[in-house]
Enzyme design. Sequence first.
Site, PDB file in Angstrom:
ATOM      1  N   GLU A 131      -2.245   0.398  13.359  1.00 29.57           N
ATOM      2  CA  GLU A 131      -3.431   0.766  12.577  1.00 29.57           C
ATOM      3  C   GLU A 131      -4.717   0.435  13.342  1.00 29.57           C
ATOM      4  O   GLU A 131      -5.694   1.160  13.277  1.00 29.57           O
ATOM      5  CB  GLU A 131      -3.416  -0.017  11.258  1.00 29.57           C
ATOM      6  CG  GLU A 131      -4.619   0.209  10.379  1.00 29.57           C
ATOM      7  CD  GLU A 131      -4.491  -0.480   9.023  1.00 29.57           C
ATOM      8  OE1 GLU A 131      -3.771  -1.499   8.952  1.00 29.57           O
ATOM      9  OE2 GLU A 131      -5.084   0.004   8.043  1.00 29.57           O
ATOM     10  N   GLU A 173       0.841  -1.187   0.000  1.00 29.38           N
ATOM     11  CA  GLU A 173       0.000   0.000   0.000  1.00 29.38           C
ATOM     12  C   GLU A 173       0.888   1.253   0.000  1.00 29.38           C
ATOM     13  O   GLU A 173       1.162   1.811  -1.020  1.00 29.38           O
ATOM     14  CB  GLU A 173      -0.955  -0.032   1.201  1.00 29.38           C
ATOM     15  CG  GLU A 173      -2.056   1.003   1.069  1.00 29.38           C
ATOM     16  CD  GLU A 173      -3.364   0.597   1.728  1.00 29.38           C
ATOM     17  OE1 GLU A 173      -3.451  -0.480   2.319  1.00 29.38           O
ATOM     18  OE2 GLU A 173      -4.316   1.384   1.644  1.00 29.38           O
TER      19      GLU A 173
HETATM   20  C1  BGC Z   1      -5.390   2.699   4.649  1.00 28.73           C
HETATM   21  C2  BGC Z   1      -5.884   3.802   5.539  1.00 28.73           C
HETATM   22  C3  BGC Z   1      -6.842   4.605   4.769  1.00 28.73           C
HETATM   23  C4  BGC Z   1      -7.971   3.718   4.527  1.00 28.73           C
HETATM   24  C5  BGC Z   1      -9.131   4.385   3.899  1.00 28.73           C
HETATM   25  C6  BGC Z   1      -6.536   1.845   4.293  1.00 28.73           C
HETATM   26  O1  BGC Z   1      -6.194   0.832   3.427  1.00 28.73           O
HETATM   27  O2  BGC Z   1      -4.370   1.995   5.227  1.00 28.73           O
HETATM   28  O3  BGC Z   1      -5.111   4.255   6.465  1.00 28.73           O
HETATM   29  O4  BGC Z   1      -7.180   5.828   5.296  1.00 28.73           O
HETATM   30  O5  BGC Z   1      -7.586   2.592   3.776  1.00 28.73           O
HETATM   31  O6  BGC Z   1     -10.149   3.568   3.943  1.00 28.73           O
END
Ligand code: BGC
Length: 908
Positions: free
Chosen positions: A765, A495
Site C-alpha cells: 500500500e 477493511e
Molecule cells: C484504503 C484505500 C482507499 C483509501 C481511500 C484506504 O483505507 O485502503 O486503498 O482508496 O482508504 O482513502
Amino acid sequence: MKQLVSLLHSLIFVFTFSAFSFGVLAQTEVSKLVCEYHTNPLGIDVLKPRLSWQLVSDAQNVKQSAYEIRVAESASDLSKKGEQIWNSGKVESDQSVNVIYGGPAPESMQRFYWQVRIWDNNGKASKWSNPTYWEMGILEPEQWNASWITLSNEPETEDSKPAQYYRSEFSTSKNIKSARVYVTSHGLYELFLNGEKVGDQLFTPGWTSYNKRLQYQTYDVTNMLQNENAVGVVLGDGWYRGNIGWVSANGYYGDTLALLFQLKIDYTDGSNEWIVSDKNWKVSNGPIRKSDIYNGETYDARLELDGWTETGYTETGWKSVKEIDEPKDLLVAPQGVPVKAVEELKPIAFITTPKGEIVYDMGQNMVGWVRIKMKGKAGQKVQLKFAEVLDKEGNFYTANLRGAECTDTYIFAEDGEITYEPTFTFHGFRYLQLIGFDEIPSKEDITGVVIYSDMEPTGTFACNDEMINQLQHNIQWGQKGNFLDVPTDCPQRDERLGWTGDAQVFSMTAGYNFDVAAFYTKWMKDVAADQLDNGVVPHVIPDVLNGQGGATGWADAVAIIPWSVYKIYDDTRILEENYPAITKWVGYMNERAGDDFLWTGDTHFGDWLAYATTQSDYPGATTEKDLLATAYFYYTTTLTAKIAAIIGKPQDAKKYNQLATNIKEAFNNEFVTPNGRLVSHTQTAYVIALAFGILPESMVDEAADYLAKDVEKFKHLTTGFLGTPILCPTLSAIGRDDLAFMLLNRTEYPSWLYPVTQGATTIWERWDGQKPDGSFQDVGMNSFNHYAYGAIGEWLYSHVAGIQVDENNPGYKKFLLAPNPGGGLSHVKATFDSMYGKIVSDWEISNGEMNYSVVVPANTFAEIVLPKAKVAEITMTDDLKSAAKQTGTKVTVSVGSGTYSFGYPIAD
Ligand code: BGC
C-alpha cells in the site's frame, strides 16, 4: 512395401504441411465458445445473452467473412432445421465477439444448446463447432416457491453468533432426468447433498449490494440424487451480518441469517417436483461457534453434528425453523466469477522467532487459509494466527491488521489427529503462527489454500531482469488476493472493501493479467445500484459506509471501468447499461462545479499516499485537490462523450463534448500559468494534465518539460494513487522513456522495486511499508497487499512489451504491437489471451541485433511498430517489406493473423 508406405507418409506430410503454411487447404476451426464470458453457464438471467467464439488457424491472414449460429433445445436438435429455436442464417460479418442472441425470449430454466460455423475470407466454411449451452435461471420472482427460513431464538452473544445448520430429507421414486438447485442466503451458505458439498464455489452467494441485489446460485445435482436424500445447508455471518466496514461493527445488512432453497426435479416421464425450504425444515447450531471475515473462525469439534448432511440422521435437539417474509424480487443470477480454492502452497520454512513463537513461512503473501493436520487432546484449544510480515527482530507482526483478529480457533473433541480448515473466513497472510500445540505439526501437515475469484489467467510478462519479473509476480498476486468477488483494497486488516479509486486505477492492468470482463460486469451492477439519487458514487462498493462518496478519482470508476471493459472485450453493453449511472455522476460534478466549471472546495482523497517527507523545506508532493477534481471532471466528461457516441446518442455526445470544452477552458484559466506551469508543480499534476489531454496544444511541450525536470530533480517518483498509474505511460508519451525506465529500475525508496529488494511477494500500500531499517510505516494504514501501485503493469504490457489495445478497434480486433526496448532490458516476452485468441510479443536484443517475434490471432489485425529500425535492414518477407512504412526511426508493418518474425540491427 515398407519404403513405399514411408514415402507415401512423407509425401502426405509435405503436402499437408505446405498446404497448412500457405493457407491453401487449411481448415479454420471454431472453438472456445462462451456465453456472457462463461463456458456453459448455468442459471443466468441475461435475456439476450452474447455469444463469442474464436477462430483457430495457423495460416496467415485468416479472417471471418460470415457466421451462422444455431440454437436448439438439445444438442441433437441443432442439426434439425424444424427443431431449432433460432438460426441466425448466414450473416456476412467479421464479428466473432459478443454477438447478441436474436431468438425468441427465453423462459425460466430453459436450456439452450448452440453452435456456430464460420466462413473465412476465402469463402470456405468451417465445420460446425462442438455444441455448448447456456441455461436460464429463475426469471420471475413468483417462481420462487420456497420460503425464506431462519432460526428463531438465537443465543445472545456480544460479537459473532454461531453458524446455523439447516436440514431436510426427501425421497424420489421415479427416474430422474435432471435436477437443479436454486439457492441463496442472508449470510454465507455452504450446501451439502447426501453428505457431499454441492459445487466448488466458496463464499456464496457472493457479495452484492444485498438490499438491492442478492445473487442466487444454480447447481446441477442430477447425479447427486438418490431415492432417499438429505440436504444440509450451513450459514455463516459473512458480509451480511459479520463485521465489515466501520460504520456499524457488524450487521450492516441485517441481524438475521436466512436461507432460501429450492430444488427442481424433472423426471423422465415428463413430470416434475419441487423440494423447497419451508417450515418443515430443522435447524441447529453446531461446531462453528463464530465465523467472521475479519476475526476468523472458532470451531468446537465437540459440537460436531456427525452425519447431519446424510439421510437417517437423528435430529436430537434440532428445532423447527421459522418462515420469514424476506424479498424475492431482488434475487439475481450471478454474472461474475465464483470464488474458488484455486491454488495450494506449502510452507517454505518453519521458524521459531526470537520471542519463541512457532511460525511457518508460506513463502508468499497469500489470501485464504491453511488446512492443517494436527494432534491434540479432548477439550484442547489451539489457535492459528496470521500475519503478512515479521518485524525487524523477526517476530510475528500483526499491528497492521488493526482491529482484525485474524485467528482461527479449534477445540478438539477427542484425543487424536484431525485435519481442519475454516469455512466462512479468509486471511491475508504469509506467516502462520500456532498457539497452544503440544505437538508441532511438520511443514508437510500444513497447506495454504489460496482463494480468489476464479478468473482465467490471460497475461504473462517476463523479461531478463529478475527484479522486474518479481514485480510482475507481485502485481499478479496482488490481483489474486484482492479479486475476491469484489475488487477490494486489501485482504487482511479490518477493511477489505471495494474501494472505487483503487479499482479504477488498476482496471487495465487487471485486464491484462486475468479475464475480468464478467468480474467487473457484476461489480458495476452494484456500483449503479448503490449510487445515490444525486449521482454520488459511494467510496466503496458494495456500499457499507452509509453512502459516503463522491470523491474525485474514486467515484469516476463508474465511467472508467466500463470504458476499460469496452476497450479490452469490445463490450458495448457495459457502456449502455452503465450510461445512466455515468451521466448521473457527471451531472453531480457539473452541479458541484457550477457556472465556472471548476470543481472546487469539496473533500477528496486526492493523490492518496503521495510521496511525503518530514524535511523542513518540505520537498514532498501535494497536488491541489481542486485541480485534481476539475481534471477528473474533464476526463470523465470526455469519456462520457465518447461513450454516448458509441452507444448511438450523438446529441449527448455533442452536449458532453461542449461541457468538456468548457471545463478545459476553466481549468487552463485557473490552474495553468501562461508558460504552461501548473499551480501544483508536481509530477501528479503534470501527468494528469498531459494524460487527460486537458492542456491546449501550445502548452503541452512546456508542461512536458516541467514534468521531465521534476523527475530529473527528484530522481524518483513523488506520485500517489492517482498519479502513479499514468506516470511511466506519460513519460513515454512525451518521449522520455529514459526517465520512465529510470523510475522502473530504481531500487531505493520510493520505487516499485524497493519492496522487491525487501522480499515483497505482493504490492504494498505504501512505498515504504517496511523501511530499510526494518521498521514499519504507520500501523493505521500499512497493508502489504494493496494492488493500486501495481497499475504499472499496464505500461509493462503495453509499452515495454508492446501489446497495446486500440480504443477505436476495441477488443483487440485491431491492435498495436509496438515494443519499446529500454532500461537495459535485452529480452521481454508478453502474451495476452484476447477474445480472439493468444497474442504474443517477444523481443530480444543481442549483439546489436533485434529479433522480434509475434503472434496475431485469427480474425484480427496488428500494426507492428519496429523501433530504431530501417526498412532496408529488416529481415522479413518481401510482401511485408514492400508495404512497410518508415516514420522517423520507426518502421510500421500492418499484418493479418499469423506468426511473424523480424530481425534487424538496432541502434543504441
Ligand atoms: C484504503 C484505500 C482507499 C483509501 C481511500 C484506504 O483505507 O485502503 O486503498 O482508496 O482508504 O482513502
